[in-house]
Design a protein around this motif. Structure first.
Motif, mmCIF file in Angstrom:
data_model
loop_
_atom_site.group_PDB
_atom_site.id
_atom_site.type_symbol
_atom_site.label_atom_id
_atom_site.label_comp_id
_atom_site.label_asym_id
_atom_site.label_seq_id
_atom_site.Cartn_x
_atom_site.Cartn_y
_atom_site.Cartn_z
ATOM 1 N N GLN A 1 23.254 35.619 -1.243
ATOM 2 C CA GLN A 1 24.368 35.239 -2.029
ATOM 3 C C GLN A 1 24.825 33.745 -1.443
ATOM 4 O OE1 GLN A 1 24.135 38.202 -0.884
ATOM 5 N NE2 GLN A 1 24.614 39.891 -2.343
ATOM 6 N N VAL A 2 24.580 33.304 -0.387
ATOM 7 C CA VAL A 2 25.299 32.344 0.136
ATOM 8 C C VAL A 2 24.203 31.332 0.144
ATOM 9 C CG1 VAL A 2 26.206 33.408 2.219
ATOM 10 C CG2 VAL A 2 23.885 32.550 2.600
ATOM 11 N N ASN B 1 37.088 43.086 10.930
ATOM 12 C CA ASN B 1 37.111 44.544 10.671
ATOM 13 C C ASN B 1 37.477 44.750 8.938
ATOM 14 O OD1 ASN B 1 36.513 45.673 13.084
ATOM 15 N ND2 ASN B 1 38.216 44.646 13.994
ATOM 16 N N ASN B 2 37.645 43.740 8.299
ATOM 17 C CA ASN B 2 37.780 43.825 6.821
ATOM 18 C C ASN B 2 36.782 43.498 6.133
ATOM 19 O OD1 ASN B 2 40.854 44.521 7.168
ATOM 20 N ND2 ASN B 2 40.983 42.059 7.718
ATOM 21 N N GLY B 3 35.403 43.457 6.809
ATOM 22 C CA GLY B 3 34.368 43.312 5.975
ATOM 23 C C GLY B 3 34.059 41.862 5.741
ATOM 24 N N LEU B 4 34.523 40.930 6.132
ATOM 25 C CA LEU B 4 34.426 39.315 5.754
ATOM 26 C C LEU B 4 33.548 38.876 7.036
ATOM 27 C CD1 LEU B 4 38.068 38.185 4.658
ATOM 28 C CD2 LEU B 4 35.941 38.937 3.241
ATOM 29 N N ILE B 5 32.468 38.370 6.530
ATOM 30 C CA ILE B 5 31.311 37.658 7.326
ATOM 31 C C ILE B 5 31.303 36.445 7.194
ATOM 32 C CG2 ILE B 5 28.919 37.387 7.857
ATOM 33 C CD1 ILE B 5 28.661 40.448 6.748
ATOM 34 N N ASP C 1 32.076 38.473 1.412
ATOM 35 C CA ASP C 1 32.750 39.713 1.493
ATOM 36 C C ASP C 1 31.621 40.712 1.251
ATOM 37 O OD1 ASP C 1 34.037 41.887 0.625
ATOM 38 O OD2 ASP C 1 35.533 40.755 -0.195
ATOM 39 N N LYS C 2 31.569 41.616 2.566
ATOM 40 C CA LYS C 2 30.452 42.527 2.329
ATOM 41 C C LYS C 2 30.820 43.694 1.261
ATOM 42 C CE LYS C 2 28.429 46.392 5.494
ATOM 43 N NZ LYS C 2 29.243 47.237 4.831
ATOM 44 N N ALA C 3 31.973 44.261 1.057
ATOM 45 C CA ALA C 3 32.260 45.300 0.149
ATOM 46 C C ALA C 3 32.004 44.610 -1.342
ATOM 47 C CB ALA C 3 33.795 45.642 0.173
ATOM 48 N N ALA C 4 32.547 43.676 -1.626
ATOM 49 C CA ALA C 4 32.132 42.952 -2.935
ATOM 50 C C ALA C 4 30.815 42.140 -3.125
ATOM 51 C CB ALA C 4 33.300 41.809 -3.160
#
Length: 610
Positions: free
Chosen positions: A370-371, A392-396, A418-421
């Motif tokens: 995606q990047v 720790n909120n899944g942001l890379i 955003d790992k979750a989305a």
């Protein structure tokens, strides 16, 4: 020691020193500044360049940095993608980066990449002197040299600290000492290490390919809790699994090159590290009673599978590493994609790795495709992508660097994934950060080919890194590098600020004061928002304007919660020194190229890399 920095010595990051300060120099500012400089005496007698910021502990009380003997910044020859591309600036600047200064009065005199490579490749006949000199900082900001593989103080090893915990544990990598008789030799070129808070050293070894001792490096230490509820203290990095073409040719060219003057390949540095590597994990939960640990691979088929299967294409350097972990053990980094079967045929791509419920890394890495958004044919037009940190909120966060020329540059752009989305954004793609003055004036920030690089993110969503400094818009391709300036970006507001706009104060009479610092690269940020950066201090207004008599320093910036909202800070351009905001940048046009080399993008990773 006061030292006038000529344009050339500024270009090479010349470092001298003063003393460490333990109190803020600008009390009351949004970010209060504490300074560290290295004295060239005792343990740091050979510290000609730096200090460079590396890492800060999660609670913000401890830190790690680096100095070097030659003008090479922080080249990590274990991370092939960070140096494999040929220099694309003007020939004159590329020659300075490779060769060093031609003035015998400067520490950089013939003392750059070529000098380091000749020392490295001729070490069998000429006893090697340490190039990398690491240190740690306590709350008093007093630098203490770190020593892990050189108990006899031979000063023949290269050691680097890459991460530090709240309790003072450190991880990194280092080489073995050289023997005392000719031909000089050593047991290994690089092994990772873990050093406990009480000083015990554990050698973190490779296990799969041990040719000439094998190869390993550590980049992160984290306490993680897996899905089964088990908490472990783990060290992440990479280790050797085999060699290009399953032979020693690359290894020999890396460490015993017979080339004396090859600028395009940095005297065959492009063949380093001579090994193919994979992400590796070592468990230090129970310490290290034997003095060494072997660890394990973090991928399913470590000797054959990267993002491409090795198959019959074995002439490329295949590499991968883990750089940072969240508290669930999700690790971010990069892995290799094949472009062609040569020593420059690899392309790094950002990945993350997720453990199973028992803490085992058995699956293949997940590539962050995606990047690559907005780029036609990213396989050809994006040279490399890599992930540097995860919160720790899944942001890379990470970076992508172009092969394509855009805006007369081959820009680097930072991303947030955003790992979750499973979505990504590019906060500063094709635009510059606006200064406080530009915000007031409503100036447009669009700039095709603008540079930005992210190094770290905390759980509050604050990202730090560096970007083109104000006014730095000149062509880079076959031209001049752009001076870089440290920034902080807030995910929640989607706004980025130069750190230089957040350190001014205003007294009761309304007088704005601007401290004479230039913040070059913000390398790490703690949980409470404390930033560790590399920069320069100037003693007076004229020095600041003209960029002379600079003191290279490591800087700790502590958030002052009583200073109010970020948008309500004093405007530095309202100070009596207002001209310093604009004058250096209008003066640093395309022809004043030496002044643009305050931060050369030779290595852009977290902890060396961060």
């Amino acid at each position: 020691m006061n030292v006038k920095l000529s344009a050339l010595s500024i270009a090479l990051g010349l470092a001298y020193a003063s003393s460490a300060l333990a109190t803020p120099v600008n009390p009351g500012a949004y970010y209060e500044i504490e300074e560290v400089a290295i004295n060239k005496t005792g343990d740091f007698e050979q510290a000609n360049f730096g200090p460079y910021a590396v890492a800060i502990s999660p609670n913000g009380t401890l830190a790690a940095g680096l100095t070097t003997r030659s003008s090479i910044e922080a080249i990590d020859y274990g991370l092939h993608f960070t140096y494999e591309r040929e220099c694309y600036y003007s020939n004159e600047i590329c020659e300075v980066i490779y060769q060093g200064s031609n003035s015998a009065a400067q520490s950089s005199y013939e003392n750059a990449i070529r000098k380091w490579r000749l020392d490295q490749t001729k070490a069998a006949d000429n006893y090697y002197s340490s190039q990398f000199i690491p240190f740690t900082l306590g709350a008093d900001l007093n630098p203490n040299r770190t020593n892990v593989f050189d108990n006899a103080n031979t000063n023949s090893t290269d050691q680097v600290v890459t991460d530090i915990s709240d309790s003072g544990e450190t991880v990194g990598y280092g080489s073995a000492t050289y023997s005392t008789g000719t031909p000089f030799s050593r047991d290994f070129t690089r092994h990772a290490f873990y050093k406990s808070a009480t000083g015990e050293v554990c050698q973190l070894k490779p296990t799969t390919d041990l040719t000439r001792g094998g190869f390993s490096a550590a980049y992160n230490i984290s306490e993680v809790t897996f899905a089964n509820g088990e908490t472990r203290k783990l060290v992440f990095g990479h280790a050797s699994v085999n060699r290009p073409n399953d032979e020693n040719i690359y290894l020999d060219r890396c460490f015993a090159s017979t080339t004396d003057d090859d600028r395009n390949r940095y005297n065959e540095l492009t063949y380093c590290p001579g090994f193919n590597t994979q992400p590796w994990v070592w468990d230090v939960t129970n310490g290290c009673d034997t003095g060494s640990l072997e660890g394990s691979a973090m991928v399913a088929n470590p000797t054959e599978q990267w993002l491409d299967n090795r198959g019959g294409e074995k002439g490329m350097i295949y590499s991968a590493a883990g750089f940072s972990s969240d508290k669930q053990g999700v690790v971010v980094g990069f892995s290799s994609q094949r472009m062609n079967n040569s020593e420059r045929g690899d392309r790094a791509r950002a990945v993350y790795m997720t453990p199973n419920e028992n803490g085992e890394y058995l699956a293949n890495p997940v590539e962050l495709t995606q990047v690559e958004m907005g780029v036609d044919d990213p396989n050809d037009n994006l040279r490399h992508t890599w992930a540097t940190d995860i919160n720790n909120n899944g942001l890379i966060i990470g970076n992508r660097v172009f092969e394509l020329v855009k805006g007369r540059n081959r820009p680097t752009e930072f991303f947030i994934f955003d790992k979750a989305a499973q979505t990504a954004i590019l906060p500063l793609a094709d635009k510059n950060i606006r200064t406080k003055k530009e915000r007031v004036e409503g100036t447009n920030s669009n700039k095709p080919g603008a540079n930005s690089q992210a190094s770290a993110i905390n759980d509050s969503g604050l990202v730090v890194g560096w970007a083109d400094a104000p006014g730095e818009v000149q062509p880079v391709e076959s031209g001049n590098p752009r001076r870089q300036s440290a920034f902080v970006y807030d995910v929640s507001t989607q706004d980025a600020w130069y750190l230089n706009d957040l350190v001014c104060t205003k007294d009761a009479q309304g007088v704005v004061k601007l401290p004479y610092y230039r913040f070059e690269k913000a390398k790490d940020i703690s949980d409470d928002g404390t930033i560790l950066a590399t920069g320069y201090r100037y003693d007076n207004k004229d020095d600041f304007i003209n960029m002379v008599n600079a003191h290279p320093v490591l800087l700790k910036l502590t958030r002052n919660l009583s200073a109010g909202d970020i948008n309500s800070q004093p405007s530095c351009y309202d100070s009596k020194e207002a001209e310093v905001i604009d004058k250096p940048f209008t003066r640093s046009g395309g022809n004043a190229f030496w002044l643009l080399l305050l931060g050369l993008p030779l290595l852009v990773l977290r902890k060396f890399t961060k």
